[in-house]
Design an enzyme around this catalytic site. Structure first.
Site, short mmCIF file in Angstrom:
data_model
loop_
_atom_site.label_atom_id
_atom_site.label_comp_id
_atom_site.label_asym_id
_atom_site.label_seq_id
_atom_site.Cartn_x
_atom_site.Cartn_y
_atom_site.Cartn_z
N LYS A 134 76.47 39.79 20.60
CA LYS A 134 75.51 38.81 20.07
C LYS A 134 76.20 37.87 19.10
O LYS A 134 76.93 38.35 18.23
CB LYS A 134 74.40 39.58 19.36
N LYS A 193 78.24 42.13 16.62
CA LYS A 193 77.31 41.11 16.13
C LYS A 193 78.05 40.22 15.14
O LYS A 193 78.55 40.70 14.12
CB LYS A 193 76.10 41.76 15.47
#
Ligand code: PBG
Length: 332
Positions: free
Chosen positions: A253, A200
């Site tokens: 992400k 992330k």
């Protein structure tokens, strides 16, 4: 393999008709591979459109059955839940996040009653619940790693107890997957899988989400725990560590600016790979479409196809309901 040169080889031969193109298409978007995020708020009879994310709403728990019925009718297999709190419900350590009667916990129960077969995934993080808006415990202006782990574990167990099918830690603390796995096992949830937001990045693409979830940090930013967008080797190490700690599914992400990470993760790891088509990716498309600058349907399907082609098995996307509508109508 050697391809004989032109004119023996003419790659245009297989592009000559829609039927031929359909036949040789390598990548297809299937609604059954999409996960739809939902924002849950306190109160009753609330359906509040999110300004920066046209078409997305904050829902109070009492209205969820109505929305869930629509999602079920679209054949969307899974939802990802986020809690959005009033400032007065937040505190320094985000204790509302492990309240067994908190909004996410009540939402899980309501959804599982309304649609038992819909997979309920919960975002596990503190930022939506802390007064300072950071994803962990803060001391002297720093986000502390180890004291945060137990709080995340409490939240994850509370979600599992309410009936969550999968818990998804998004905080980026080191060691959270192992701590959550141990806590779930200890409390009787050995069968609850963990979807780790493994790679992330500290991304500008989360901007609209922070409006949606009222989770903007009150000071500083998240760069001391989320990843530097410049780093790919480190992303693979993050994923490797989460797998070693017991992740059942892994996530990259955001998606669109990180397709190379998705491809590299796909080549290296055999777990189900999830990509998050995040809020900024959604809002940019909506804004351009609203201005008449792009063909929205075409662009959305192209983006999701690219994320799949890069190697994602599943895509978390705010576009899920509209994709369901488009793909149904294109088959009629
Ligand atoms: C919580 C969290 C965020 C997103 C998912 N979980 C925001 C953040 O890290 O600041 C972003 C999702 C999106 O932009 O759609 N930590």
């Amino acid at each position: 393999m050697t391809t004989p040169p032109f004119p023996t080889t003419r790659l245009r031969r297989l592009r000559g008709s829609a039927a031929l193109r359909d036949l040789v298409r390598e990548t297809e978007i299937n609604v059954r591979d999409l996960i739809y995020p939902l924002f849950i708020v306190e109160g009753n009879h609330v359906q509040q459109e999110i300004g920066a994310m046209p078409g997305q709403y904050r829902w109070s728990v009492d209205l969820l059955p109505w929305e869930i019925e629509k999602i079920g009718a679209f054949d969307i297999p899974a939802v990802l839940l986020f809690g959005v709190l009033e400032p007065s419900s937040k505190d320094e350590i985000g204790s509302a996040s492990w309240d067994d009667h908190g909004i996410v916990q009540e939402a899980i129960r309501t959804i599982k009653r309304a649609a038992p077969e819909l997979v309920v995934i919960t975002d596990v993080c503190l930022c939506e619940y802390t007064s300072h808006g950071h994803c962990g415990v803060v001391k002297d202006g720093r986000v502390l790693n180890d004291p945060t782990l137990e709080l995340l574990a409490r939240q994850a167990v509370s979600h599992a107890r309410a009936g969550a099918d999968i818990v998804a830690p998004s905080d980026m603390m080191d060691g959270r997957v192992a701590t959550i796995r141990a806590a779930l096992d200890r409390d009787g949830f050995a069968d609850t899988p963990i979807l780790a937001y493994a790679a992330k990045f500290a991304s500008g693409f989360y901007g609209p989400f922070r409006e949606a979830a009222a989770s903007t940090p009150q000071f500083g930013d998240r760069r001391a725990y989320q990843m530097d967008p410049a780093n790919a080797h480190e992303a693979l190490r993050e994923i490797e560590l989460d797998i070693a700690e017991g992740a059942d599914l892994i996530m990259v992400k955001p998606a669109l600016a990180y397709l190379d990470i998705i491809t590299r993760a796909r080549a290296r790891f055999d777990l189900p790979l999830v990509a998050y088509n995040v809020s900024g990716e959604y809002s940019m498309v909506k804004a351009a479409a609203a201005n008449g600058w792009i063909d929205e349907q075409r662009i959305v399907l192209e983006i999701l196809t690219a994320i799949k082609r890069a190697g994602a098995d599943l895509i978390i996307t705010y576009h899920a309901p509209e994709v369901a509508q488009w793909t149904v109508s294109s088959k009629q």
